[in-house]
Design an enzyme around this catalytic site. Structure first.
Site, mmCIF file in Angstrom:
data_model
loop_
_atom_site.group_PDB
_atom_site.id
_atom_site.type_symbol
_atom_site.label_atom_id
_atom_site.label_comp_id
_atom_site.label_asym_id
_atom_site.label_seq_id
_atom_site.Cartn_x
_atom_site.Cartn_y
_atom_site.Cartn_z
ATOM 1 N N TYR A 146 0.817 -1.219 0.000
ATOM 2 C CA TYR A 146 0.000 0.000 0.000
ATOM 3 C C TYR A 146 0.852 1.272 0.000
ATOM 4 O O TYR A 146 0.344 2.361 -0.200
ATOM 5 C CB TYR A 146 -0.950 0.033 1.212
ATOM 6 C CG TYR A 146 -1.965 -1.097 1.242
ATOM 7 C CD1 TYR A 146 -2.131 -1.947 0.165
ATOM 8 C CD2 TYR A 146 -2.762 -1.306 2.363
ATOM 9 C CE1 TYR A 146 -3.046 -2.981 0.200
ATOM 10 C CE2 TYR A 146 -3.686 -2.338 2.401
ATOM 11 C CZ TYR A 146 -3.824 -3.172 1.320
ATOM 12 O OH TYR A 146 -4.729 -4.190 1.350
ATOM 13 N N LYS A 195 3.993 -15.330 2.524
ATOM 14 C CA LYS A 195 3.874 -16.107 1.282
ATOM 15 C C LYS A 195 5.296 -16.411 0.839
ATOM 16 O O LYS A 195 5.750 -16.047 -0.252
ATOM 17 C CB LYS A 195 3.095 -15.269 0.242
ATOM 18 C CG LYS A 195 2.702 -16.005 -1.010
ATOM 19 C CD LYS A 195 1.598 -17.023 -0.825
ATOM 20 C CE LYS A 195 1.319 -17.771 -2.108
ATOM 21 N NZ LYS A 195 0.496 -18.965 -1.914
ATOM 22 N N ASP A 227 -2.457 -18.248 2.289
ATOM 23 C CA ASP A 227 -3.643 -18.942 1.757
ATOM 24 C C ASP A 227 -4.133 -19.996 2.741
ATOM 25 O O ASP A 227 -5.334 -20.150 2.978
ATOM 26 C CB ASP A 227 -3.350 -19.543 0.368
ATOM 27 C CG ASP A 227 -1.947 -20.113 0.223
ATOM 28 O OD1 ASP A 227 -1.139 -19.961 1.153
ATOM 29 O OD2 ASP A 227 -1.652 -20.731 -0.810
ATOM 30 N N ASP A 251 -4.730 -6.732 6.293
ATOM 31 C CA ASP A 251 -5.968 -6.034 5.934
ATOM 32 C C ASP A 251 -7.075 -7.072 5.681
ATOM 33 O O ASP A 251 -8.191 -6.994 6.209
ATOM 34 C CB ASP A 251 -5.685 -5.212 4.657
ATOM 35 C CG ASP A 251 -6.815 -4.278 4.296
ATOM 36 O OD1 ASP A 251 -7.762 -4.140 5.087
ATOM 37 O OD2 ASP A 251 -6.755 -3.678 3.202
ATOM 38 N N ASP A 255 -10.199 -8.579 8.515
ATOM 39 C CA ASP A 255 -11.634 -8.503 8.203
ATOM 40 C C ASP A 255 -12.279 -9.886 8.272
ATOM 41 O O ASP A 255 -13.402 -10.035 8.750
ATOM 42 C CB ASP A 255 -11.864 -7.892 6.815
ATOM 43 C CG ASP A 255 -11.953 -6.373 6.884
ATOM 44 O OD1 ASP A 255 -11.679 -5.812 7.968
ATOM 45 O OD2 ASP A 255 -12.306 -5.753 5.868
#
Ligand code: NAD
Length: 365
Positions: A146, A195, A227, A251, A255
């Site tokens: 980001y 990852k 994942d 992020d 959620d």
């Protein structure tokens, strides 16, 4: 102890829920012998209305001068409010981004806890929700994808978009230290999510986290690919204590973790820098649809105030008292409208925002 707290009531339900959190803090201060000095500042739409900008430099200075900041929420109805006709840098959310940057808040903590009393709101299978869960997502907030360079340009006759994911060792080290410190206050387990089978930034992440772990022999460390983590969160969330991860993965996973608690009005959060300073706020927004109706659930903000006592002031007993009072109030069947089930509600007592704040305050002994 003297606690200097700057409050940002903000917009929508913000002022209602911050009022209730202050009530609870005042009772804690009285019971445990502390003194609290509050200062309110404007941020978001209310600041645009008064000053023409979502956050003034004076307000930033007031936030910096405090030991911690307690925030309600900012923003209005994004389709109808005139604040959203302004250019992006002048909209309510720009105030929050500016504040996070000014205070160097690089660590975002979001607990996800399933209250046994609210189990029916959990969207997972009963055999999974029966086990309960109590985790904290530690998300890096100021680096990664980001904040990397981004651009779109034409190459060979078609548009190509590029976003870059950059992490420095020092950025990974400081968030990892935060995660291990927090794990020591909890069940002493860190699962670091990356990852590393694909990304270089993840391989560096893993290496630095392992180095930091050497200073915390009492805390267990495991690595999990992102994942797999997304799957494990719905398969068996009870396995997680502290989940440490980079900005974008955090992020998304935070959620997902809040979704499985089933109750947005209950979720607190903290954003910390490398001192004891922090910004504490509920995970939800300003709920313009119910603003001014005394219907909001103040518990997420009250639990954010508990996090403030724990992480900025090191007052664990006082934080436990607030969290214990919330559990007891739910156990005694008090509910705001958002956590009132549609069925089997005969023995539950519906409360307004003010009543919920009053009852929690009363339960702090
Ligand atoms: P929201 O979280 O405000 O509301 C989503 C739904 O949840 C609404 O139906 C609302 O009534 C309900 N809800 C939220 N909090 C509640 C509470 N404490 N008690 C009872 N019900 C509650 O999300 P939204 O509607 O998408 O956003 C509204 C505004 O909030 C927007 O301007 C958005 O940008 C802003 N926002 C601000 C923050 C922040 O201040 N950090 C975070 C998210 C959204």
């Amino acid at each position: 102890m003297k606690l200097k707290i700057t409050c940002i009531p903000g917009d929508g339900i913000g002022p209602e829920i911050v009022t209730e959190a202050k009530k609870v803090l005042d009772k804690v201060a009285k019971v445990y012998g502390h003194e609290i000095e509050y200062k309110d500042i404007l941020m978001g739409g209310c600041s645009i209305d008064v000053h023409g900008v979502p956050l003034t430099d004076e307000a930033i200075a007031d936030a910096k001068a405090a030991d911690a900041v307690l925030m309600g929420s900012i923003g209005g109805n994004t389709s109808t409010s005139p604040w959203y006709k302004l250019e992006p840098g002048l909209r309510p959310e720009a105030g929050l981004l500016k504040l996070r940057k000014a205070l160097n808040l690089f660590a975002n903590l979001r607990p996800a806890y399933l209250y046994p009393e609210l189990k029916s709101a959990c969207p997972l299978k009963e055999s999974t929700s029966d086990k309960g869960f109590d985790m904290l997502i530690m998300r890096e907030l100021t680096g990664g994808l980001y904040f990397g360079d981004r651009f779109t340009k034409e190459v060979d006759g078609e548009l190509v978009a590029t976003d870059t994911l950059v992490y420095k060792e020092s950025e990974i080290k400081r968030i990892a230290i935060r995660a291990f410190d927090v794990a020591r206050k909890r069940r002493k387990s860190v699962i670091s999510v990356d990852k590393a089978n694909v990304l270089d930034s993840s391989r560096l992440w893993r290496k630095v986290v392992e180095e930091v772990a050497k200073d915390y022999p009492d805390v267990t460390l495991e690595h999990m690919l992102v994942d797999n983590c997304a799957m494990q969160l719905v398969k068996d969330p009870s396995q997680f204590d502290v989940v440490l991860t980079e900005n974008m993965f955090g992020d998304i996973l935070s959620d997902e973790a809040s979704m499985i608690t089933g109750s947005i009005g209950m979720l607190s959060s903290a954003s910390l820098n490398d001192t004891s300073f922090g910004l504490y706020e509920p995970s939800h927004g300003s709920a313009p649809d119910i603003a001014g109706q005394n219907k909001a659930n103040p518990i997420a903000t009250i639990l954010s105030a508990a996090m403030m006592l724990r992480y900025s002031f090191n007052l664990d007993k006082e934080a436990d008292a607030i969290e214990g009072a919330v559990r007891e109030v739910l156990g005694d069947n008090y509910r705001t409208v958002d956590i009132m089930p549609k069925e089997n509600a005969d023995n539950l007592k519906l409360c307004t925002c003010t009543e919920m704040g009053d009852i929690i305050t009363e339960y702090i002994k």
